[in-house]
Design a protein around this motif. Structure first.
Motif, PDB file in Angstrom:
ATOM      1  N   THR A  98      48.525 140.541  36.749  1.00 11.11           N
ATOM      2  CA  THR A  98      49.899 140.463  37.230  1.00 11.11           C
ATOM      3  C   THR A  98      50.037 140.920  38.675  1.00 11.11           C
ATOM      4  O   THR A  98      50.740 140.280  39.465  1.00 11.11           O
ATOM      5  CB  THR A  98      50.818 141.298  36.323  1.00 11.11           C
ATOM      6  N   ILE A 252      58.464 139.915  40.214  1.00 17.19           N
ATOM      7  CA  ILE A 252      58.049 140.437  38.910  1.00 17.19           C
ATOM      8  C   ILE A 252      58.610 139.586  37.783  1.00 17.19           C
ATOM      9  O   ILE A 252      57.905 139.229  36.839  1.00 17.19           O
ATOM     10  CB  ILE A 252      58.490 141.903  38.767  1.00 17.19           C
ATOM     11  N   LEU A 290      57.491 148.704  34.918  1.00 14.90           N
ATOM     12  CA  LEU A 290      57.927 147.619  35.794  1.00 14.90           C
ATOM     13  C   LEU A 290      59.208 147.989  36.530  1.00 14.90           C
ATOM     14  O   LEU A 290      59.346 147.735  37.733  1.00 14.90           O
ATOM     15  CB  LEU A 290      58.137 146.345  34.971  1.00 14.90           C
TER      16      LEU A 290
END
Length: 317
Positions: A98, A252, A290
């Motif tokens: 990621t 994100i 996150l």
């Protein structure tokens, strides 16, 4: 400056605390029972009750929250209810996909937005500037999933330049192969986010062109482009720094969606699977990490903006 840093750090801690409570309570509203997932369809009510008791799911919500957040403060993100693997270990593994995807997407977005946004502003009265403005509006409105499907059809299935899906099983042991598998999803996110950023760059450049010191430099014999580069781009850079903090959140979110489309073993696919399985400790810790990343980047952007903009320091003093 110290007072400003202290204030921003305090606001960051408050935001993280409020966010952790909201994440915890929201996940408890979701339907489903992790005990049923673990016990299977043949588990008796007594067995399910024993599983819940063993996992601490029968404890009051306040105690569950304090146990979780206490572990987070000790840098212990908990353990997966289904696999028994520490959440931190799985996060580190998934972030190897990621994080490079997000950074590569950001690089592509900047490569798209910075030159094309400036050109669109400088040549706004010419056909090419108008076309760039229209393309920026068009791609900014395109859903990332749709753009990804189009890119797969053209660059993967049509031209065969990139793999359509997947990531190497050995990860970054072969860097070029791993990088190659991330290029198409990064291009998908980068083009869409770059189109959004292009509009901000164009607007900031137009504002810079109208500033007195830029017009004065042009009146003294500089070309408009040179006057912009010499005297106007610093103010454009300040605007871009501010917007980049907002773009991180978009990157994100885009990565979470695009990882599903391209079958990448990153945080996005893990989150979707864990939500379906009601692996609450893993889901809540992942979302908190996150969210903390977005909040920290926003705080860093505010500090950098204050450091490089004298006007902000004068206001604070």
């Amino acid at each position: 400056m110290f007072r400003f840093l202290l204030t921003r750090f305090g606001l960051l801690l408050v935001a993280l605390e409020v966010t952790s409570v909201l994440i915890f309570l929201t996940l408890r509203v979701l339907p489903g029972d992790v005990a049923q997932v673990i016990g299977g369809t043949t588990a008796t009510p007594e067995q399910l009750a024993a599983i819940r008791a063993g996992l601490g799911l029968d404890d009051p919500l306040v105690l569950q929250y304090l146990h979780w957040i206490g572990g987070v403060l000790r840098l212990d993100l908990g353990t997966s209810l289904l696999t028994g693997v520490p959440v931190a270990d799985e996060l580190v593994q998934k972030m190897q996909v990621t994080v490079p995807l997000a950074l590569l997407s950001l690089a592509i977005a900047l490569l798209v937005a910075l030159p094309l946004g400036v050109i669109a502003a400088v040549r706004r009265h010419h056909p090419d500037g108008g076309v760039l403005g229209v393309l920026g509006q068009l791609f900014a409105a395109v859903p990332a999933v749709w753009a990804g499907m189009m890119f797969i059809a053209v660059f993967a299935l049509g031209l065969g330049l990139f793999p359509a899906q997947g990531f190497p099983l050995d990860g970054w042991a072969r860097p070029w192969r791993a990088f190659h598998s991330l290029m198409l999803p990064a291009l998908t996110i980068g083009v869409v986010e770059g189109a959004v950023l292009l509009r901000f760059v164009r607007s900031a450049t137009l504002t810079a062109l109208g500033q007195d010191h830029v017009r004065t430099a042009a009146a003294k014999g500089m070309t408009r482009t040179r006057a912009l580069v010499t005297h106007g781009l610093p103010s454009v850079g300040l605007s871009i720094v501010s917007v980049l903090g907002l773009q991180v959140a978009g990157l994100i979110v885009g990565a979470v969606v695009i990882e599903q489309l391209f079958a990448l073993p990153g945080l996005g696919r893990m989150l979707v699977s864990d939500v379906g399985n009601r692996d609450l400790p893993k889901v809540q810790s992942t979302i908190l990490v996150l969210t903390a990343l977005v909040l920290v980047v926003g705080t860093v952007v505010d500090v950098v903006h204050r450091l490089i903009d004298p006007r902000q320091r004068e206001i604070g003093s």
